[in-house]
Design an enzyme around this catalytic site. Sequence first.
Site, mmCIF file in Angstrom:
data_model
loop_
_atom_site.group_PDB
_atom_site.id
_atom_site.type_symbol
_atom_site.label_atom_id
_atom_site.label_comp_id
_atom_site.label_asym_id
_atom_site.label_seq_id
_atom_site.Cartn_x
_atom_site.Cartn_y
_atom_site.Cartn_z
ATOM 1 N N CYS A 179 0.872 -1.177 0.000
ATOM 2 C CA CYS A 179 0.000 0.000 0.000
ATOM 3 C C CYS A 179 0.908 1.226 0.000
ATOM 4 O O CYS A 179 1.784 1.337 -0.860
ATOM 5 C CB CYS A 179 -0.970 -0.028 1.175
ATOM 6 S SG CYS A 179 -0.180 -0.178 2.796
ATOM 7 N N ARG A 184 -2.402 -1.014 5.294
ATOM 8 C CA ARG A 184 -3.457 -1.671 4.514
ATOM 9 C C ARG A 184 -2.957 -2.977 3.909
ATOM 10 O O ARG A 184 -3.712 -3.962 3.816
ATOM 11 C CB ARG A 184 -3.952 -0.723 3.421
ATOM 12 C CG ARG A 184 -4.726 0.478 3.949
ATOM 13 C CD ARG A 184 -5.029 1.507 2.868
ATOM 14 N NE ARG A 184 -3.831 2.230 2.459
ATOM 15 C CZ ARG A 184 -3.813 3.152 1.492
ATOM 16 N NH1 ARG A 184 -4.930 3.453 0.834
ATOM 17 N NH2 ARG A 184 -2.691 3.778 1.181
#
Length: 221
Positions: A179, A184
């Site tokens: 990410c 994430r």
Amino acid sequence: MRDPNYEPVGLAELKRLLSRSGITPETCVVTYGYSAPLGFWLLRAHGHEDVRMLMGPRDQWAQMGRPWSTDVPAVAESAHPPVLADDDLLASREAVMSAVNEASQLVLDVRAEREYDGELFWPSGATEDVGRTGHVPGAVSVPIALLRAEDGTLRSADELRGVFEQAGVTKDKALITYCTIGNRASEAWFALRYLLDYPDVRVYYGSWVEWGKATDTPIET
């Protein structure tokens, strides 16, 4: 876990952080809050076995009437041994470079579409201290929002499986998630590894903050 430039800290600094926090290899560590998946993955990727994670946003704890405190606990520093990186869970920039155009591997970008398309570097839209925008060549886009339910927790295993399979993310591939700074990517790694039992999943810890600021990395938009 990162230096002021958002680069991952080294193994020696990570050892000092664990020692300062009173953590030993036998400690049960529970991560929660915004970076809970990253903390969970980081410990597992450096050999810590007993790690748990409170799923979903931090606010849910207080909303459920659980005890909450603003007191700062007094922690005795531990003598944590040197930590080692687990290459089965952690992918370097060189590993991502090798995965590009490799049929047996798949790079998975879980940033928002505007980041993947090259409109943004940071998810917040910040314009200072940014690098090149775009994505790793050949990376498949599966925005993390597709993996989350309305309450911020991960969706059911069946729903997650449908999202990944629709994007062509199958178990016969060696996967690398990324990410911007790894949070994430770690959440997607957790979903793939623990909820869907994908056998070979790594996180590119450097993620876009490293790749996008490098001068010798290929980029697509």
